[in-house]
Design a protein around this motif. Structure first.
Motif, PDB file in Angstrom:
ATOM      1  N   UNK A  46      12.779   9.490 -10.837  1.00  0.00           N
ATOM      2  CA  UNK A  46      12.676   8.034 -10.765  1.00  0.00           C
ATOM      3  C   UNK A  46      13.943   7.382 -11.316  1.00  0.00           C
ATOM      4  N   UNK A  47      14.432   7.909 -12.430  1.00  0.00           N
ATOM      5  CA  UNK A  47      15.660   7.372 -12.999  1.00  0.00           C
ATOM      6  C   UNK A  47      16.843   7.498 -12.053  1.00  0.00           C
ATOM      7  N   UNK A  48      16.912   8.618 -11.338  1.00  0.00           N
ATOM      8  CA  UNK A  48      17.983   8.804 -10.359  1.00  0.00           C
ATOM      9  C   UNK A  48      17.831   7.836  -9.189  1.00  0.00           C
ATOM     10  N   UNK A  49      16.571   7.566  -8.809  1.00  0.00           N
ATOM     11  CA  UNK A  49      16.334   6.593  -7.745  1.00  0.00           C
ATOM     12  C   UNK A  49      16.767   5.197  -8.152  1.00  0.00           C
ATOM     13  N   UNK A  50      16.458   4.816  -9.382  1.00  0.00           N
ATOM     14  CA  UNK A  50      16.905   3.526  -9.899  1.00  0.00           C
ATOM     15  C   UNK A  50      18.430   3.505  -9.989  1.00  0.00           C
ATOM     16  N   UNK A  55      23.975   1.967  -8.334  1.00  0.00           N
ATOM     17  CA  UNK A  55      25.242   2.365  -7.721  1.00  0.00           C
ATOM     18  C   UNK A  55      25.562   1.476  -6.515  1.00  0.00           C
ATOM     19  N   UNK A  56      24.567   1.284  -5.635  1.00  0.00           N
ATOM     20  CA  UNK A  56      24.805   0.460  -4.451  1.00  0.00           C
ATOM     21  C   UNK A  56      25.111  -0.982  -4.840  1.00  0.00           C
ATOM     22  N   UNK A  57      24.457  -1.456  -5.893  1.00  0.00           N
ATOM     23  CA  UNK A  57      24.725  -2.818  -6.348  1.00  0.00           C
ATOM     24  C   UNK A  57      26.163  -2.944  -6.813  1.00  0.00           C
ATOM     25  N   UNK A  58      26.622  -1.948  -7.557  1.00  0.00           N
ATOM     26  CA  UNK A  58      28.007  -1.963  -8.029  1.00  0.00           C
ATOM     27  C   UNK A  58      28.994  -1.926  -6.864  1.00  0.00           C
ATOM     28  N   UNK A  59      28.567  -1.355  -5.748  1.00  0.00           N
ATOM     29  CA  UNK A  59      29.430  -1.285  -4.568  1.00  0.00           C
ATOM     30  C   UNK A  59      29.299  -2.514  -3.677  1.00  0.00           C
ATOM     31  N   UNK A  60      28.414  -3.434  -4.050  1.00  0.00           N
ATOM     32  CA  UNK A  60      28.318  -4.686  -3.316  1.00  0.00           C
ATOM     33  C   UNK A  60      27.215  -4.758  -2.283  1.00  0.00           C
ATOM     34  N   UNK A  61      26.314  -3.740  -2.215  1.00  0.00           N
ATOM     35  CA  UNK A  61      25.267  -3.776  -1.200  1.00  0.00           C
ATOM     36  C   UNK A  61      24.287  -4.916  -1.438  1.00  0.00           C
ATOM     37  N   UNK A  62      24.015  -5.231  -2.705  1.00  0.00           N
ATOM     38  CA  UNK A  62      23.044  -6.288  -2.991  1.00  0.00           C
ATOM     39  C   UNK A  62      23.492  -7.624  -2.410  1.00  0.00           C
ATOM     40  N   UNK A  63      24.796  -7.858  -2.396  1.00  0.00           N
ATOM     41  CA  UNK A  63      25.302  -9.099  -1.804  1.00  0.00           C
ATOM     42  C   UNK A  63      25.012  -9.120  -0.308  1.00  0.00           C
ATOM     43  N   UNK A  64      25.206  -7.970   0.347  1.00  0.00           N
ATOM     44  CA  UNK A  64      24.904  -7.884   1.780  1.00  0.00           C
ATOM     45  C   UNK A  64      23.419  -8.087   2.043  1.00  0.00           C
ATOM     46  N   UNK A  65      22.585  -7.561   1.131  1.00  0.00           N
ATOM     47  CA  UNK A  65      21.145  -7.715   1.314  1.00  0.00           C
ATOM     48  C   UNK A  65      20.730  -9.175   1.208  1.00  0.00           C
ATOM     49  N   UNK A 143      36.695  -1.088 -13.772  1.00  0.00           N
ATOM     50  CA  UNK A 143      37.267   0.213 -13.441  1.00  0.00           C
ATOM     51  C   UNK A 143      36.168   1.201 -13.079  1.00  0.00           C
ATOM     52  N   UNK A 144      36.578   2.338 -12.568  1.00  0.00           N
ATOM     53  CA  UNK A 144      35.616   3.396 -12.232  1.00  0.00           C
ATOM     54  C   UNK A 144      34.884   3.886 -13.472  1.00  0.00           C
ATOM     55  N   UNK A 145      35.567   3.914 -14.610  1.00  0.00           N
ATOM     56  CA  UNK A 145      34.936   4.344 -15.847  1.00  0.00           C
ATOM     57  C   UNK A 145      33.837   3.381 -16.279  1.00  0.00           C
ATOM     58  N   UNK A 146      34.071   2.090 -16.105  1.00  0.00           N
ATOM     59  CA  UNK A 146      33.052   1.096 -16.446  1.00  0.00           C
ATOM     60  C   UNK A 146      31.858   1.226 -15.515  1.00  0.00           C
ATOM     61  N   UNK A 147      32.107   1.459 -14.231  1.00  0.00           N
ATOM     62  CA  UNK A 147      31.009   1.673 -13.278  1.00  0.00           C
ATOM     63  C   UNK A 147      30.165   2.873 -13.688  1.00  0.00           C
ATOM     64  N   UNK A 148      30.842   3.952 -14.087  1.00  0.00           N
ATOM     65  CA  UNK A 148      30.133   5.153 -14.523  1.00  0.00           C
ATOM     66  C   UNK A 148      29.314   4.870 -15.784  1.00  0.00           C
ATOM     67  N   UNK A 149      29.862   4.090 -16.686  1.00  0.00           N
ATOM     68  CA  UNK A 149      29.155   3.735 -17.918  1.00  0.00           C
ATOM     69  C   UNK A 149      27.907   2.919 -17.617  1.00  0.00           C
ATOM     70  N   UNK A 150      28.029   1.949 -16.717  1.00  0.00           N
ATOM     71  CA  UNK A 150      26.880   1.131 -16.326  1.00  0.00           C
ATOM     72  C   UNK A 150      25.806   1.987 -15.664  1.00  0.00           C
ATOM     73  N   UNK A 151      26.226   2.818 -14.716  1.00  0.00           N
ATOM     74  CA  UNK A 151      25.275   3.654 -13.976  1.00  0.00           C
ATOM     75  C   UNK A 151      24.555   4.617 -14.903  1.00  0.00           C
ATOM     76  N   UNK A 152      25.285   5.312 -15.764  1.00  0.00           N
ATOM     77  CA  UNK A 152      24.668   6.292 -16.653  1.00  0.00           C
ATOM     78  C   UNK A 152      23.723   5.640 -17.646  1.00  0.00           C
TER      79      UNK A 152
END
Length: 205
Positions: A46-50, A55-65, A143-152
Motif C-alpha cells: 500500500x505504501x508503494x502504491x501511495x 511520484x507521478x505528482x512530482x512529475x506533474x501528472x496531477x496537473x494534467x488530471x 532537485x532529484x535528491x529533494x524528489x527522492x526525499x519527498x517520495x521516501x
C-alpha cells in the motif's frame, strides 16, 4: 529541503495516514482473516502504491488530471468498483478464512500484497492530495535528491502506520475477539467497503 518544511510534510502525511478509510478497512481485514504478516505485506505494498501517486505528482501528472477531468472520473469510478468488489468478496467468503476452513480459502502473500497495492492505486485523489501538499513545502528549485526525499518520506510513513496496525492487531484480546466473530467482522468490513465504493461512484454521477 529545510528541516521545517520536511517536518511539515511529515506531520501532514501522518495525519493523512491516520484518517480512517477504505485502506484501513482492507488492511484490517487481511490482518484479521489471514495473519499479521499478510497484513504487514499488504501495508508495505500500500505504501508503494501511495508512493506511485506521489511520484507521478512530482512529475506533474496531477496537473494534467486537473485539466482532463474525464481521466480522473474514470479512475475514480474504477476505484469505487474495486472497493465494492472487495466488499462483495468479503461477504461471499465471510468466516471461511478462519482456522477450521483455512484450506478452503487461503490468501497467499501475493494476494495480500496485490490487494494492498490496488487499494492505493485505485485512489487517484491521492494525486490531488499530494499536489496540494507538495505545492506548500517544495522549493522552487526541486532537485532529484529533494524528489527522492519527498517520495521516501511518503512511502515510509504510510507503510509504517499500516504495518503497526497489522502487527498490533496480531495478538492480544482484540484479535481473539475478532476471530471469534470473524463472520460478522468480514460482513461488517464488506458492508463498509461496498458503501464506500457506492459513495465514490455516486459522487461522480
Amino acid at each position: 529541503m529545510d528541516l521545517a518544511s520536511w517536518l511539515s510534510l511529515a506531520v501532514i502525511c501522518v495525519m493523512g495516514a491516520l484518517s480512517p478509510g477504505p485502506s484501513l478497512a482492507v488492511i484490517l481485514r487481511i490482518s484479521v482473516s489471514q495473519s499479521a504478516w499478510h497484513g504487514a505485506l499488504a501495508a508495505i505494498a500500500h505504501g508503494l502504491g501511495i508512493g506511485f501517486w506521489a511520484f507521478l505528482t512530482l512529475q506533474g501528472l496531477a496537473v494534467l488530471m486537473q485539466q482532463y477531468q474525464d481521466v480522473f472520473s474514470v479512475l475514480t469510478v474504477l476505484g469505487g468498483l474495486y472497493l465494492a468488489w472487495l466488499g462483495i468478496k468479503a461477504w461471499r467468503y465471510a468466516g471461511m478464512s478462519s482456522d477450521d476452513s483455512i484450506e478452503l480459502v487461503s490468501s497467499s502473500y501475493f494476494e495480500a500484497a496485490r490487494d494492498g497495492l490496488l487499494i492505493a492505486l485505485m485512489n487517484p485523489k491521492a494525486a490531488l492530495f499530494f499536489l496540494a501538499l507538495f505545492s506548500q513545502v517544495i522549493p522552487h528549485e526541486m532537485t532529484s535528491m529533494i524528489k527522492l526525499q519527498l517520495w521516501s518520506t511518503v512511502v515510509f510513513i504510510d507503510s509504517s502506520w499500516y504495518v503497526i496496525v497489522a502487527l498490533l492487531l496480531a495478538g492480544g484480546p482484540v484479535l481473539a475477539w475478532l476471530k471469534r466473530h470473524i463472520v460478522w467482522v468480514d460482513r461488517g468490513m464488506g458492508s463498509l467497503l461496498i458503501l464506500l465504493g457506492a459513495k465514490v461512484v455516486s459522487g461522480i454521477f
